[in-house]
Scaffold this motif. Sequence first.
Motif, mmCIF file in Angstrom:
data_model
loop_
_atom_site.group_PDB
_atom_site.id
_atom_site.type_symbol
_atom_site.label_atom_id
_atom_site.label_comp_id
_atom_site.label_asym_id
_atom_site.label_seq_id
_atom_site.Cartn_x
_atom_site.Cartn_y
_atom_site.Cartn_z
ATOM 1 N N ALA A 60 0.812 -1.222 0.000
ATOM 2 C CA ALA A 60 0.000 0.000 0.000
ATOM 3 C C ALA A 60 0.842 1.267 0.000
ATOM 4 N N GLY A 61 2.164 1.130 -0.048
ATOM 5 C CA GLY A 61 3.044 2.294 -0.034
ATOM 6 C C GLY A 61 3.597 2.553 1.353
ATOM 7 N N ALA A 106 -3.121 -4.855 -4.898
ATOM 8 C CA ALA A 106 -2.877 -3.447 -5.166
ATOM 9 C C ALA A 106 -1.424 -3.064 -4.897
ATOM 10 N N ALA A 108 0.474 0.471 -4.597
ATOM 11 C CA ALA A 108 0.217 1.908 -4.518
ATOM 12 C C ALA A 108 1.439 2.629 -3.967
ATOM 13 N N LEU A 112 4.257 0.765 -5.845
ATOM 14 C CA LEU A 112 4.274 0.791 -7.307
ATOM 15 C C LEU A 112 5.699 0.666 -7.821
ATOM 16 N N THR A 128 -4.112 -4.035 -8.911
ATOM 17 C CA THR A 128 -4.333 -2.681 -9.404
ATOM 18 C C THR A 128 -3.084 -1.854 -9.130
ATOM 19 N N ILE A 130 -1.602 2.283 -8.708
ATOM 20 C CA ILE A 130 -1.927 3.700 -8.558
ATOM 21 C C ILE A 130 -0.747 4.415 -7.910
ATOM 22 N N ALA A 132 -0.922 7.465 -6.271
ATOM 23 C CA ALA A 132 -1.502 7.843 -4.969
ATOM 24 C C ALA A 132 -0.727 8.911 -4.208
ATOM 25 N N ARG A 166 -6.052 5.100 -11.191
ATOM 26 C CA ARG A 166 -5.884 3.699 -10.797
ATOM 27 C C ARG A 166 -6.163 2.832 -12.024
#
Length: 258
Positions: A60-61, A106, A108, A112, A128, A130, A132, A166
């Motif tokens: 999630a980062g 995900a 993010a 990423l 996914t 993104i 973000a 996204r």
Amino acid sequence: MCLDLKRTDAIATITLARPDRGNAINIELADALLAAVTACEADASVRAIVLTGAGALFCAGGDIDAFAQAGEEAPGLMRRLTGPVHAAQVRLARMRKPLVTAINGAAAGAGLGLAVMGDVAFAAASATFIGAYGAVGLSPDVGASWWLPRLVGLRQAQRLLLLGERIDAVEAERIGLVTRVVPDAQLMEAAMAVAGCLAHGSPTAFQRTRALLLDAPLADLETHLDLEVRALTACAAGPDAVEGIAAFREKRRPCFSA
């Protein structure tokens, strides 16, 4: 435990393991990632690396809750956090062992940059992607602004990092952000199969090829052609080329040195 490192034959699998927090990167995970990558680099028996996440998300980062709690000390926390992650990323990009990323969900923000840096990047169908960053008033880190223009071009990088769109796994494959999309249930099987093939390759050739690909945008044609010749002749002077050429002529599988 925030990270898991396992060995399967010549493959090391690094799993980001904070599933209850979406594998968001805090100081503990940042330090553990660098330690794991350093250990893989030093272990001659490791010939390929797989990077993935535990649970529903790949990563999630950065840990936004930690940033909020840091208050005025947030800039120092971010510098402390990115230091080991960036050092790990450079080692992963430059070492003799190829990297496969298995993007299980995900990716993010900082996730990423980690997700797309694989020499081979497999995305689960549910994954996914993104940037973000803009949504929380921050600029990119973990190489997102370096990898994306090289992988998908400036316009798509602007789309992801400035517009903050996204995109799903199919779109990520279409624009060249990932190598291939596979069903969720087959993700690790696919990643391990490719890592197994890479593990039988020439570490010397991999290291020099990876360096040429990373540095290609930085040099003019003449300079890069000279770098290719230097890399090629250095490989030719080593035992892997002798073994590879002999195996080709003898119609057998080569056995390259570590």
